[in-house]
Design an enzyme around this catalytic site. Structure first.
Site, PDB file in Angstrom:
ATOM      1  N   LYS A   1       0.806  -1.219   0.000  1.00 12.50           N
ATOM      2  CA  LYS A   1       0.000   0.000   0.000  1.00 12.50           C
ATOM      3  C   LYS A   1       0.842   1.273   0.000  1.00 12.50           C
ATOM      4  CE  LYS A   1      -4.168  -1.406  -0.402  1.00 12.50           C
ATOM      5  NZ  LYS A   1      -5.116  -0.927  -1.390  1.00 12.50           N
TER       6      LYS A   1
HETATM    7  C1  LIG Z   1      -2.480  -6.857   3.268  1.00  9.59           C
HETATM    8  C2  LIG Z   1      -3.172  -6.547   1.990  1.00  9.59           C
HETATM    9  N1  LIG Z   1      -3.318  -7.504   1.082  1.00  9.59           N
HETATM   10  C3  LIG Z   1      -3.953  -7.287  -0.081  1.00  9.59           C
HETATM   11  C4  LIG Z   1      -4.513  -6.080  -0.397  1.00  9.59           C
HETATM   12  C5  LIG Z   1      -5.223  -5.884  -1.696  1.00  9.59           C
HETATM   13  O1  LIG Z   1      -4.633  -4.901  -2.508  1.00  9.59           O
HETATM   14  P1  LIG Z   1      -5.471  -4.093  -3.600  1.00  9.59           P
HETATM   15  O2  LIG Z   1      -6.349  -3.134  -2.862  1.00  9.59           O
HETATM   16  O3  LIG Z   1      -4.424  -3.420  -4.429  1.00  9.59           O
HETATM   17  O4  LIG Z   1      -6.284  -5.063  -4.369  1.00  9.59           O
HETATM   18  C6  LIG Z   1      -4.402  -5.055   0.550  1.00  9.59           C
HETATM   19  C7  LIG Z   1      -5.035  -3.770   0.316  1.00  9.59           C
HETATM   20  O5  LIG Z   1      -5.381  -3.052   1.230  1.00  9.59           O
HETATM   21  C8  LIG Z   1      -3.708  -5.283   1.765  1.00  9.59           C
HETATM   22  O6  LIG Z   1      -3.579  -4.319   2.702  1.00  9.59           O
END
Ligand SMILES: Cc1ncc(COP(=O)(O)O)c(C=O)c1O
Length: 356
Positions: free
Chosen positions: A46
């Site tokens: 993030k």
């Molecule tokens: C730990 C974690 N994994 C996966 C994701 C998923 O990412 P995206 O929002 O880019 O799909 C996030 C997003 O907040 C996250 O914090």
């Protein structure tokens, strides 16, 4: 060789390391590469998303030093935006809810962010709608403030297309596996990889209970992945396969990887590892790169705490049992998702409008 000197901590975002995983769960002759996004300054993917959103707002002139940024998030994005607020000198207001972990609040406050807590649930028993409502109220109070809206803002996947996507495309892999919530990082990476290396298969991983790829939303324990709706940044046109795993499978993969490979990953990383292993087992792909979004240090009191797992009714799977699950795990073609032909009923349209 001299170590590079960075001008700010934000310059250290990206260029994360890739480690080959050696584990008996990987079919013989095949490779699993883990791209460790927890080597970003706030320990998650993030940081990249936040930088993309902030750069877009700054380039357009909507955000500058002394300005205000407001976002609804209960997790990693809040930490990343708060860090950037400290670096670039803008005020960050993070709208969180009663379920937000106290360590997230302290983390953001350490960077100088202001936390706005919502206590009321919406008609679905969740907080997403009430958090967005609070953002809108705050925007009335601070009309000059910027709301990046990570769900629908194209600056999210575009940044990953330009940066994370380049790094992933440079790897010699014929499959890319990642998790999805807003869809921003995986869809951005996929666009670049498909442009540079046609024929690469992109597998999106989600958790049982999420409604991103259909089904009725119900709560789950994995943090970060999944949503109760499908946001605009999840572009089905750039995804090939979908792999859904349970909390139990994801956490079991996390624990095995920590114990046997020294990789301490978060629950969404566990989902990705399950998806990558299932794909390597069931396809002719030779090398899969797994995008690991965050670190297990965020979850020492949860995934890595047997007592907590017991309280939540999670029994960890043995290596043999997990292997059995992965070999037979259903991997959906994206066309099945388009047709609504998933194991669940179609996506709830009422929830689907939250991000509008
Ligand atoms: C730990 C974690 N994994 C996966 C994701 C998923 O990412 P995206 O929002 O880019 O799909 C996030 C997003 O907040 C996250 O914090």
């Amino acid at each position: 060789m001299n170590s590079p000197i960075y001008q700010t901590i934000a310059d250290f975002i990206g260029n994360t390391p890739v480690v080959e995983v050696h584990d008996s769960l990987i079919p013989k002759g095949k490779k699993l590469l883990a791209k460790l996004e927890y080597y970003n300054p706030s320990f998650s993917v993030k940081d990249r998303t936040a930088l993309g959103l902030v750069q877009a707002a700054m380039c357009s002139g909507r955000l500058a030093k002394g300005g205000i940024l407001i976002e609804s998030t209960s997790g990693n994005l809040g930490k990343s935006l708060a860090l950037l607020g400290a670096v670039y000198g803008f005020r960050v207001i993070v709208v969180i809810d009663a379920k937000t972990h106290p360590s997230v609040i302290r983390w953001c406050e350490a960077y100088g962010a202001q936390m706005e807590m919502v206590h009321e649930t919406d008609e679905n028993g969740g907080y997403q709608k009430t958090r967005v409502a609070r953002v809108k109220k705050l925007l009335e109070q601070f009309p000059e403030a910027v709301w990046p809206n990570q769900y629908d803002n194209q600056a999210n996947p575009k940044f990953h297309y330009r940066t994370t996507g380049e790094e992933v495309a440079a790897l010699n892999a014929d499959a890319v596996v990642g998790s999805v919530s807003t869809g921003g990082h995986l869809c951005g990476i996929s666009c670049k990889v498909k442009e540079k290396k046609q024929g690469t298969t992109v597998i999106a991983c989600d958790v049982e209970g999420s409604a991103v790829f259909g089904g009725v939303f119900h709560s789950y324990l994995v943090n970060g992945a999944g949503l109760s709706w499908r946001s605009k940044n999840t572009d089905l046109n750039v995804l090939d396969k979908i792999c859904i795993s349970s909390d139990q499978e994801a956490f079991s993969a996390c624990r095995l990887l920590a114990k046997d490979s020294g990789l301490l990953i978060g629950g969404s990383g566990g989902l990705v590892v399950c998806g990558a292993l299932a794909w390597l087992n069931q396809s002719s792909s030779q090398t899969a790169v797994a995008i690991i979004p965050d670190t297990g240090t965020n979850y020492l009191e949860q995934i890595y705490n047997d007592e907590w797992l017991g309280q939540k009714g999670i029994t960890l799977l043995s290596r043999a049992k997990l292997n059995e699950c992965l070999k037979t795990k259903r991997i959906l073609d994206i066309e099945e998702v388009r047709r609504g032909n998933t194991a669940h009923s179609p996506i709830e349209t009422e929830l689907a409008s939250i991000s509008e």
